[in-house]
Scaffold this motif. Structure first.
Motif, PDB file in Angstrom:
ATOM      1  N   ILE A 145      -4.590 -50.597  47.495  1.00 46.57           N
ATOM      2  CA  ILE A 145      -5.756 -50.835  48.345  1.00 46.57           C
ATOM      3  C   ILE A 145      -5.755 -52.271  48.865  1.00 46.57           C
ATOM      4  O   ILE A 145      -5.475 -53.211  48.126  1.00 46.57           O
ATOM      5  CB  ILE A 145      -7.060 -50.575  47.574  1.00 46.57           C
ATOM      6  CG1 ILE A 145      -7.108 -49.127  47.093  1.00 46.57           C
ATOM      7  CG2 ILE A 145      -8.282 -50.862  48.451  1.00 46.57           C
ATOM      8  CD1 ILE A 145      -8.225 -48.852  46.125  1.00 46.57           C
ATOM      9  N   ALA A 146      -6.082 -52.421  50.150  1.00 48.50           N
ATOM     10  CA  ALA A 146      -6.288 -53.741  50.742  1.00 48.50           C
ATOM     11  C   ALA A 146      -7.651 -53.748  51.422  1.00 48.50           C
ATOM     12  O   ALA A 146      -8.030 -52.771  52.068  1.00 48.50           O
ATOM     13  CB  ALA A 146      -5.194 -54.062  51.757  1.00 48.50           C
ATOM     14  N   SER A 171      -9.044 -60.738  58.182  1.00 50.78           N
ATOM     15  CA  SER A 171      -8.357 -61.443  57.099  1.00 50.78           C
ATOM     16  C   SER A 171      -8.288 -60.593  55.842  1.00 50.78           C
ATOM     17  O   SER A 171      -9.299 -60.032  55.403  1.00 50.78           O
ATOM     18  CB  SER A 171      -9.088 -62.754  56.771  1.00 50.78           C
ATOM     19  OG  SER A 171      -9.222 -63.550  57.922  1.00 50.78           O
ATOM     20  N   ASN A 172      -7.104 -60.522  55.258  1.00 49.47           N
ATOM     21  CA  ASN A 172      -6.924 -59.860  53.973  1.00 49.47           C
ATOM     22  C   ASN A 172      -7.530 -60.754  52.895  1.00 49.47           C
ATOM     23  O   ASN A 172      -7.147 -61.916  52.750  1.00 49.47           O
ATOM     24  CB  ASN A 172      -5.432 -59.635  53.709  1.00 49.47           C
ATOM     25  CG  ASN A 172      -5.171 -58.774  52.490  1.00 49.47           C
ATOM     26  OD1 ASN A 172      -5.856 -58.885  51.479  1.00 49.47           O
ATOM     27  ND2 ASN A 172      -4.174 -57.919  52.580  1.00 49.47           N
ATOM     28  N   ILE A 173      -8.508 -60.224  52.159  1.00 48.76           N
ATOM     29  CA  ILE A 173      -9.223 -61.082  51.202  1.00 48.76           C
ATOM     30  C   ILE A 173      -8.306 -61.575  50.084  1.00 48.76           C
ATOM     31  O   ILE A 173      -8.589 -62.590  49.446  1.00 48.76           O
ATOM     32  CB  ILE A 173     -10.457 -60.381  50.608  1.00 48.76           C
ATOM     33  CG1 ILE A 173     -10.061 -59.153  49.796  1.00 48.76           C
ATOM     34  CG2 ILE A 173     -11.452 -60.002  51.690  1.00 48.76           C
ATOM     35  CD1 ILE A 173     -11.213 -58.574  48.987  1.00 48.76           C
ATOM     36  N   GLU A 174      -7.192 -60.880  49.843  1.00 56.52           N
ATOM     37  CA  GLU A 174      -6.240 -61.356  48.831  1.00 56.52           C
ATOM     38  C   GLU A 174      -5.586 -62.653  49.269  1.00 56.52           C
ATOM     39  O   GLU A 174      -5.195 -63.471  48.436  1.00 56.52           O
ATOM     40  CB  GLU A 174      -5.166 -60.299  48.573  1.00 56.52           C
ATOM     41  CG  GLU A 174      -5.646 -59.094  47.789  1.00 56.52           C
ATOM     42  CD  GLU A 174      -4.505 -58.169  47.438  1.00 56.52           C
ATOM     43  OE1 GLU A 174      -3.350 -58.471  47.821  1.00 56.52           O
ATOM     44  OE2 GLU A 174      -4.757 -57.138  46.802  1.00 56.52           O
ATOM     45  N   LEU A 175      -5.455 -62.826  50.597  1.00 54.02           N
ATOM     46  CA  LEU A 175      -4.746 -63.988  51.118  1.00 54.02           C
ATOM     47  C   LEU A 175      -5.649 -65.182  51.362  1.00 54.02           C
ATOM     48  O   LEU A 175      -5.168 -66.295  51.544  1.00 54.02           O
ATOM     49  CB  LEU A 175      -4.026 -63.612  52.423  1.00 54.02           C
ATOM     50  CG  LEU A 175      -3.039 -62.439  52.341  1.00 54.02           C
ATOM     51  CD1 LEU A 175      -2.405 -62.198  53.706  1.00 54.02           C
ATOM     52  CD2 LEU A 175      -1.959 -62.709  51.289  1.00 54.02           C
ATOM     53  N   ILE A 176      -6.980 -64.947  51.391  1.00 51.32           N
ATOM     54  CA  ILE A 176      -7.883 -66.057  51.697  1.00 51.32           C
ATOM     55  C   ILE A 176      -8.799 -66.408  50.529  1.00 51.32           C
ATOM     56  O   ILE A 176      -9.699 -67.222  50.668  1.00 51.32           O
ATOM     57  CB  ILE A 176      -8.726 -65.747  52.951  1.00 51.32           C
ATOM     58  CG1 ILE A 176      -9.550 -64.472  52.761  1.00 51.32           C
ATOM     59  CG2 ILE A 176      -7.859 -65.619  54.177  1.00 51.32           C
ATOM     60  CD1 ILE A 176     -10.455 -64.168  53.932  1.00 51.32           C
ATOM     61  N   ASN A 180      -6.688 -48.972  53.434  1.00 47.57           N
ATOM     62  CA  ASN A 180      -7.087 -50.257  53.980  1.00 47.57           C
ATOM     63  C   ASN A 180      -8.537 -50.186  54.441  1.00 47.57           C
ATOM     64  O   ASN A 180      -8.872 -49.418  55.349  1.00 47.57           O
ATOM     65  CB  ASN A 180      -6.169 -50.623  55.143  1.00 47.57           C
ATOM     66  CG  ASN A 180      -4.708 -50.608  54.739  1.00 47.57           C
ATOM     67  OD1 ASN A 180      -4.208 -51.579  54.185  1.00 47.57           O
ATOM     68  ND2 ASN A 180      -4.026 -49.504  54.990  1.00 47.57           N
ATOM     69  N   VAL A 181      -9.395 -50.981  53.783  1.00 50.22           N
ATOM     70  CA  VAL A 181     -10.825 -50.982  54.071  1.00 50.22           C
ATOM     71  C   VAL A 181     -11.150 -52.213  54.903  1.00 50.22           C
ATOM     72  O   VAL A 181     -10.913 -53.345  54.474  1.00 50.22           O
ATOM     73  CB  VAL A 181     -11.657 -50.976  52.776  1.00 50.22           C
ATOM     74  CG1 VAL A 181     -13.147 -50.976  53.113  1.00 50.22           C
ATOM     75  CG2 VAL A 181     -11.299 -49.774  51.915  1.00 50.22           C
ATOM     76  N   ILE A 182     -11.692 -51.993  56.106  1.00 51.45           N
ATOM     77  CA  ILE A 182     -12.015 -53.074  57.031  1.00 51.45           C
ATOM     78  C   ILE A 182     -13.534 -53.184  57.093  1.00 51.45           C
ATOM     79  O   ILE A 182     -14.216 -52.235  57.481  1.00 51.45           O
ATOM     80  CB  ILE A 182     -11.443 -52.792  58.425  1.00 51.45           C
ATOM     81  CG1 ILE A 182      -9.922 -52.572  58.329  1.00 51.45           C
ATOM     82  CG2 ILE A 182     -11.753 -53.925  59.384  1.00 51.45           C
ATOM     83  CD1 ILE A 182      -9.297 -52.013  59.589  1.00 51.45           C
ATOM     84  N   THR A 183     -14.055 -54.335  56.693  1.00 48.10           N
ATOM     85  CA  THR A 183     -15.503 -54.475  56.616  1.00 48.10           C
ATOM     86  C   THR A 183     -15.962 -55.753  57.302  1.00 48.10           C
ATOM     87  O   THR A 183     -15.160 -56.588  57.726  1.00 48.10           O
ATOM     88  CB  THR A 183     -15.978 -54.442  55.147  1.00 48.10           C
ATOM     89  OG1 THR A 183     -17.385 -54.351  55.105  1.00 48.10           O
ATOM     90  CG2 THR A 183     -15.496 -55.682  54.388  1.00 48.10           C
TER      91      THR A 183
END
Length: 379
Positions: free
Chosen positions: A320-321, A335-340, A27-30
């Protein structure tokens, strides 16, 4: 390796009320600087280790959400100052006979109390018929699982103290592994421990006779502690040089290798909260490290990492998330970029300056390729 599925955080620093969903192996948090990325890792460190920063004692007032404090004061209602961290877990395979497929555990810290209150949803799941065992067995297994989880918080600034601590743990992992497999070495170590105890008795008696003061010297409590002269050296053209005297980049890269070795050899379940692994690394090495996180390390460890580097932000895969963090009015959003949607990735590129870098590269490319500039063939 995936153990955590969702994280819910309330009133911790800038994380006023955050749900981090669809968590994966890596999980990459940026996001921009100072928007609260590292607070996610610090919240996990608090949940598992009772600390926020590395080797720093927890203090409620240092970590309570300033935004929530404003709200409490406006409401004029007492008793609402608390920090809550809830984790939704996915059951490990070896607990399939005692724990449900998924379950949650919440730990809550109240003002003026250093001890958290823990709750879970096992009783609710029992009523729903989702427990594979009795509630007593499930609760016992949950306690066992939580005790087996080792959360490794890796700070952004990996100073000499952190490196020395890590090398000491590597030493213990190496020695314990070797000693367990070698009965002769085991016996030798035990004899050495007995000899040390005898020498301690002689020293204690001599000192008491000379000063009339009683002393207490505690011998090593485990076999690996008998060997505390561990030194990692690196080979160079000029000879052997201890790792701690090499550059920050080399030390930084070695940290991940050591942590992975410890995790693989351990009987515990390991989770990393790894701040900015790309620090002090050249881009090529950062890219290689990102791929190691994805293809190798995340097989044995669930990883949460903060990063500004395109090397980490660009990696993709089913395991990967990527999460975008932003902040407004003292409140951080994760926010998970897959969901937004795909727009999120474009915003990340803009926020981190990646778009500007790409523009500069394009200008250089066009200036060096006259055929492209003249339109003779497509770039």
């Amino acid at each position: 390796m995936k153990l955590i599925n969702k994280i819910s955080i309330k009133y911790f620093r800038s994380l006023h009320s955050v749900e981090i969903k669809n968590v994966r192996d890596l999980n990459v948090i940026t996001g921009r600087n100072d928007v609260g990325k590292s607070n996610v890792l610090k919240a996990l460190n608090l949940f598992f280790n009772g600390q926020t920063d590395w080797e720093s004692a927890y203090n409620f007032y240092d970590n309570f959400s300033k935004k929530r404090l404003e709200e409490v004061r406006q409401e004029s209602v007492k008793g609402k100052q608390f920090i809550s961290i809830k984790i939704d877990f996915t059951r490990p395979e070896n607990f399939k006979n005692s724990l449900p497929i998924s379950f949650s555990v919440e730990r809550k810290w109240h003002r003026d109390s250093p001890i958290y209150i823990q709750s879970d949803n096992l009783a609710y799941l029992e009523k729903s018929g989702k427990l594979p065992s009795s509630i007593t067995t499930a609760q016992r297994s949950l306690a066992k699982l939580l005790n087996r989880i080792h959360f490794e918080y890796v700070p952004a600034i990996k100073d000499r103290a952190y490196i020395n601590n890590l090398l000491g743990r590597l030493q213990r992992a190496l020695l314990d592994s070797t000693i367990e497999q070698d009965k002769t070495l085991m016996e030798t170590a035990k004899n050495l421990a007995s000899h040390i105890e005898a020498q301690i008795d002689e020293l204690r008696s001599d000192f008491q006779e000379a000063t009339s003061i009683q002393t207490m010297i505690t011998p090593p409590t485990n076999i690996s502690s008998l060997f505390q002269s561990f030194l990692v050296s690196t080979n160079t053209d000029d000879g052997s040089i201890p790792l701690i005297f090499r550059g920050d980049g080399l030390q930084s890269r070695y940290i991940a290798s050591v942590l992975n070795y410890i995790a693989v050899k351990s009987k515990n379940v390991h989770i990393w909260g790894y701040e900015e692994p790309e620090i002090a690394l050249e881009y090529s090495h950062a890219s290689k490290l990102a791929n190691d996180f994805k293809d190798s390390y995340s097989k044995y460890v669930q990883i949460f990492t903060t990063s500004h580097s395109p090397a980490f932000i660009a990696i993709e895969g089913e395991n990967i998330a990527t999460f975008r963090t932003s902040q407004e009015n003292l409140k951080t959003t994760v926010s998970n970029i897959e969901l937004i949607g795909k727009e999120a990735k474009h915003k990340i590129n803009e926020e981190l300056g990646i778009m500007e870098i790409q523009k500069e590269i394009h200008k250089i490319y066009m200036s060096k390729c006259p055929k492209v500039r003249k339109g003779l063939f497509k770039a």
